[in-house]
Design a protein around this motif. Structure first.
Motif, PDB file in Angstrom:
ATOM      1  N   ARG A 144      -7.379 -28.643  60.226  1.00  0.00           N
ATOM      2  CA  ARG A 144      -8.579 -29.488  60.310  1.00  0.00           C
ATOM      3  C   ARG A 144      -8.647 -30.505  59.177  1.00  0.00           C
ATOM      4  O   ARG A 144      -9.643 -30.608  58.471  1.00  0.00           O
ATOM      5  CB  ARG A 144      -9.841 -28.630  60.325  1.00  0.00           C
ATOM      6  CG  ARG A 144      -9.896 -27.615  61.429  1.00  0.00           C
ATOM      7  CD  ARG A 144      -9.834 -28.270  62.811  1.00  0.00           C
ATOM      8  NE  ARG A 144     -10.975 -29.124  63.064  1.00  0.00           N
ATOM      9  CZ  ARG A 144     -12.115 -28.688  63.615  1.00  0.00           C
ATOM     10  NH1 ARG A 144     -12.241 -27.410  63.940  1.00  0.00           N
ATOM     11  NH2 ARG A 144     -13.101 -29.516  63.841  1.00  0.00           N
ATOM     12  N   MET A 145      -7.571 -31.285  59.045  1.00  0.00           N
ATOM     13  CA  MET A 145      -7.552 -32.352  58.053  1.00  0.00           C
ATOM     14  C   MET A 145      -8.141 -33.647  58.599  1.00  0.00           C
ATOM     15  O   MET A 145      -8.076 -34.688  57.949  1.00  0.00           O
ATOM     16  CB  MET A 145      -6.114 -32.582  57.569  1.00  0.00           C
ATOM     17  CG  MET A 145      -5.552 -31.434  56.764  1.00  0.00           C
ATOM     18  SD  MET A 145      -6.472 -31.123  55.244  1.00  0.00           S
ATOM     19  CE  MET A 145      -6.026 -32.571  54.284  1.00  0.00           C
ATOM     20  N   THR A 146      -8.704 -33.588  59.767  1.00  0.00           N
ATOM     21  CA  THR A 146      -9.346 -34.745  60.372  1.00  0.00           C
ATOM     22  C   THR A 146     -10.744 -34.940  59.786  1.00  0.00           C
ATOM     23  O   THR A 146     -11.297 -34.029  59.158  1.00  0.00           O
ATOM     24  CB  THR A 146      -9.449 -34.541  61.898  1.00  0.00           C
ATOM     25  OG1 THR A 146     -10.081 -33.280  62.138  1.00  0.00           O
ATOM     26  CG2 THR A 146      -8.068 -34.541  62.524  1.00  0.00           C
ATOM     27  N   PRO A 147     -11.350 -36.116  59.988  1.00  0.00           N
ATOM     28  CA  PRO A 147     -12.710 -36.339  59.472  1.00  0.00           C
ATOM     29  C   PRO A 147     -13.708 -35.342  60.051  1.00  0.00           C
ATOM     30  O   PRO A 147     -13.572 -34.897  61.191  1.00  0.00           O
ATOM     31  CB  PRO A 147     -13.029 -37.767  59.925  1.00  0.00           C
ATOM     32  CG  PRO A 147     -11.691 -38.412  60.094  1.00  0.00           C
ATOM     33  CD  PRO A 147     -10.774 -37.328  60.590  1.00  0.00           C
ATOM     34  N   GLY A 148     -14.707 -34.995  59.244  1.00  0.00           N
ATOM     35  CA  GLY A 148     -15.717 -34.043  59.677  1.00  0.00           C
ATOM     36  C   GLY A 148     -16.922 -34.719  60.293  1.00  0.00           C
ATOM     37  O   GLY A 148     -16.890 -35.908  60.628  1.00  0.00           O
ATOM     38  N   THR A 149     -17.980 -33.959  60.407  1.00  0.00           N
ATOM     39  CA  THR A 149     -19.190 -34.459  61.058  1.00  0.00           C
ATOM     40  C   THR A 149     -20.101 -35.242  60.114  1.00  0.00           C
ATOM     41  O   THR A 149     -21.107 -35.795  60.561  1.00  0.00           O
ATOM     42  CB  THR A 149     -19.990 -33.286  61.653  1.00  0.00           C
ATOM     43  OG1 THR A 149     -20.305 -32.358  60.598  1.00  0.00           O
ATOM     44  CG2 THR A 149     -19.175 -32.569  62.720  1.00  0.00           C
TER      45      THR A 149
ATOM     46  N   ARG B  55     -16.879 -26.726  54.414  1.00  0.00           N
ATOM     47  CA  ARG B  55     -15.805 -26.641  55.430  1.00  0.00           C
ATOM     48  C   ARG B  55     -16.360 -26.195  56.778  1.00  0.00           C
ATOM     49  O   ARG B  55     -15.993 -26.743  57.838  1.00  0.00           O
ATOM     50  CB  ARG B  55     -14.727 -25.671  54.936  1.00  0.00           C
ATOM     51  CG  ARG B  55     -13.717 -25.198  55.985  1.00  0.00           C
ATOM     52  CD  ARG B  55     -12.856 -26.336  56.498  1.00  0.00           C
ATOM     53  NE  ARG B  55     -11.837 -25.824  57.393  1.00  0.00           N
ATOM     54  CZ  ARG B  55     -12.012 -25.560  58.692  1.00  0.00           C
ATOM     55  NH1 ARG B  55     -13.206 -25.766  59.239  1.00  0.00           N
ATOM     56  NH2 ARG B  55     -11.019 -25.103  59.433  1.00  0.00           N
TER      57      ARG B  55
ATOM     58  N   THR C 216     -19.074 -28.939  58.318  1.00  0.00           N
ATOM     59  CA  THR C 216     -18.477 -30.209  58.741  1.00  0.00           C
ATOM     60  C   THR C 216     -17.319 -30.012  59.706  1.00  0.00           C
ATOM     61  O   THR C 216     -16.912 -30.963  60.383  1.00  0.00           O
ATOM     62  CB  THR C 216     -17.971 -31.007  57.527  1.00  0.00           C
ATOM     63  OG1 THR C 216     -16.925 -30.284  56.874  1.00  0.00           O
ATOM     64  CG2 THR C 216     -19.102 -31.280  56.549  1.00  0.00           C
TER      65      THR C 216
ATOM     66  N   SER D 216     -14.305 -29.544  58.802  1.00  0.00           N
ATOM     67  CA  SER D 216     -13.204 -30.361  58.283  1.00  0.00           C
ATOM     68  C   SER D 216     -12.751 -29.865  56.914  1.00  0.00           C
ATOM     69  O   SER D 216     -13.557 -29.790  55.976  1.00  0.00           O
ATOM     70  CB  SER D 216     -13.651 -31.827  58.188  1.00  0.00           C
ATOM     71  OG  SER D 216     -12.715 -32.595  57.476  1.00  0.00           O
ATOM     72  N   THR D 217     -11.468 -29.563  56.798  1.00  0.00           N
ATOM     73  CA  THR D 217     -10.899 -29.241  55.494  1.00  0.00           C
ATOM     74  C   THR D 217     -10.876 -30.478  54.602  1.00  0.00           C
ATOM     75  O   THR D 217     -11.023 -30.380  53.384  1.00  0.00           O
ATOM     76  CB  THR D 217      -9.471 -28.685  55.660  1.00  0.00           C
ATOM     77  OG1 THR D 217      -9.518 -27.501  56.468  1.00  0.00           O
ATOM     78  CG2 THR D 217      -8.854 -28.336  54.326  1.00  0.00           C
ATOM     79  N   ARG D 218     -10.729 -31.640  55.218  1.00  0.00           N
ATOM     80  CA  ARG D 218     -10.762 -32.886  54.436  1.00  0.00           C
ATOM     81  C   ARG D 218     -12.095 -33.038  53.728  1.00  0.00           C
ATOM     82  O   ARG D 218     -12.141 -33.425  52.552  1.00  0.00           O
ATOM     83  CB  ARG D 218     -10.512 -34.088  55.344  1.00  0.00           C
ATOM     84  CG  ARG D 218     -10.525 -35.407  54.591  1.00  0.00           C
ATOM     85  CD  ARG D 218     -10.509 -36.611  55.530  1.00  0.00           C
ATOM     86  NE  ARG D 218      -9.273 -36.687  56.289  1.00  0.00           N
ATOM     87  CZ  ARG D 218      -8.976 -37.704  57.106  1.00  0.00           C
ATOM     88  NH1 ARG D 218      -9.829 -38.712  57.255  1.00  0.00           N
ATOM     89  NH2 ARG D 218      -7.834 -37.704  57.769  1.00  0.00           N
ATOM     90  N   SER D 219     -13.177 -32.717  54.404  1.00  0.00           N
ATOM     91  CA  SER D 219     -14.498 -32.796  53.774  1.00  0.00           C
ATOM     92  C   SER D 219     -14.609 -31.821  52.616  1.00  0.00           C
ATOM     93  O   SER D 219     -15.199 -32.143  51.574  1.00  0.00           O
ATOM     94  CB  SER D 219     -15.593 -32.506  54.816  1.00  0.00           C
ATOM     95  OG  SER D 219     -15.614 -33.493  55.821  1.00  0.00           O
TER      96      SER D 219
END
Length: 254
Positions: free
Chosen positions: A86-91, A225, A228, A230-233
């Motif tokens: 989940r390295m994509t953008p989060g919510t 995490r 969102t 998202s791991t990126r977040s």
């Protein structure tokens, strides 16, 4: 609150494509890289493992974080694993995540100060530079490596291991909120063991900063995490904690 708790407790119907054992192995490998990085830093810049120069410690931890990030990205390069990280953008927008997480970092540190009896201590990675000695004062190279470590590389490495791999596995095995707490406990234990040289120097830093503060930080990052998706977040949130750590060191040394 009525909607927050259910969201934190909700677990994906499909477990991650790796096992909990695999995620825990990644934590062990990350610790091994800390040992390797410490040895390499000592070899490059002198000093024994028991008494590494501050800059050698920073370089060692930077090497460890780079190796850890590369290890996770390499071993999880297959499409199902890569997607599950989940390295994509989060919510939520990343600037908002950064701002809110910086406030959370301040709140966590205030709790640490209260529990430590008013002791205003730096992050363990930066502890050697806050001893009140001119010889230990950070120069340009120390500040440069500290910025890269605390704000970029370490958030990525920790985010991949603890929020990317470990958190989904623990939530699948233990449940939503229990998984977040378990991840934070392992995160705190890992960092206390990894940064033992900083505490072993006998500088009077309370264990609050070695265990309680990282535990609270791990909970905050785990919540980011989950909320969102998202791991990126979570990595950006961790970077906010790094920014606060640098700002705190500036206050202490000046």
């Amino acid at each position: 609150m009525n909607t927050l708790i259910p969201r934190l407790n909700a677990v994906a119907k499909t477990p991650p494509p790796w096992s909990l054992t695999t995620a825990l192995v990644a934590v062990v490998v990350a610790f091994v890289f800390v040992v390797i990085g410490t040895l390499v830093g000592g070899a490059w810049f002198g000093g024994s493992v028991e008494a590494l120069p501050p800059f050698a410690q920073l370089v060692g931890w930077l090497i460890a974080a780079v190796l850890t990030a590369l290890f996770v990205l390499q071993t999880r390069r297959a499409a199902p694993d890569r997607d599950a990280l989940r390295m994509t953008p989060g919510t939520a927008p990343l600037p908002l995540i950064l701002f809110v997480s910086f406030g959370a970092a301040i709140a966590v540190d205030l709790i640490g100060v209260l529990l430590a009896g008013g002791v205003f201590a730096p992050a363990p990675e930066l502890l050697p530079f806050a001893q009140g000695s001119a010889a230990a004062a950070p120069g340009f190279r120390e500040w440069a490596v500290a910025f890269v470590l605390m704000i970029a590389v370490q958030p990525v490495a920790d985010g991949l291991v603890f929020r990317g791999l470990l958190l989904p596995s623990l939530r699948s095995a233990l449940g939503g909120i229990a998984g977040i707490v378990a991840q934070a406990v392992i995160y705190a234990a890992f960092h206390y063991l990894a940064f033992t040289p900083a505490y072993a120097q006998g500088q009077g830093v309370s264990l609050v900063y070695g265990i309680v503060v990282p535990l609270l930080e791990g909970i905050v990052l785990g919540v980011v995490r989950v909320l969102t998706g998202s791991t990126r977040s979570a990595i950006v949130a961790h970077a906010a904690f790094g920014i606060f750590a640098i700002a705190k060191l500036i206050i202490i040394v000046t």
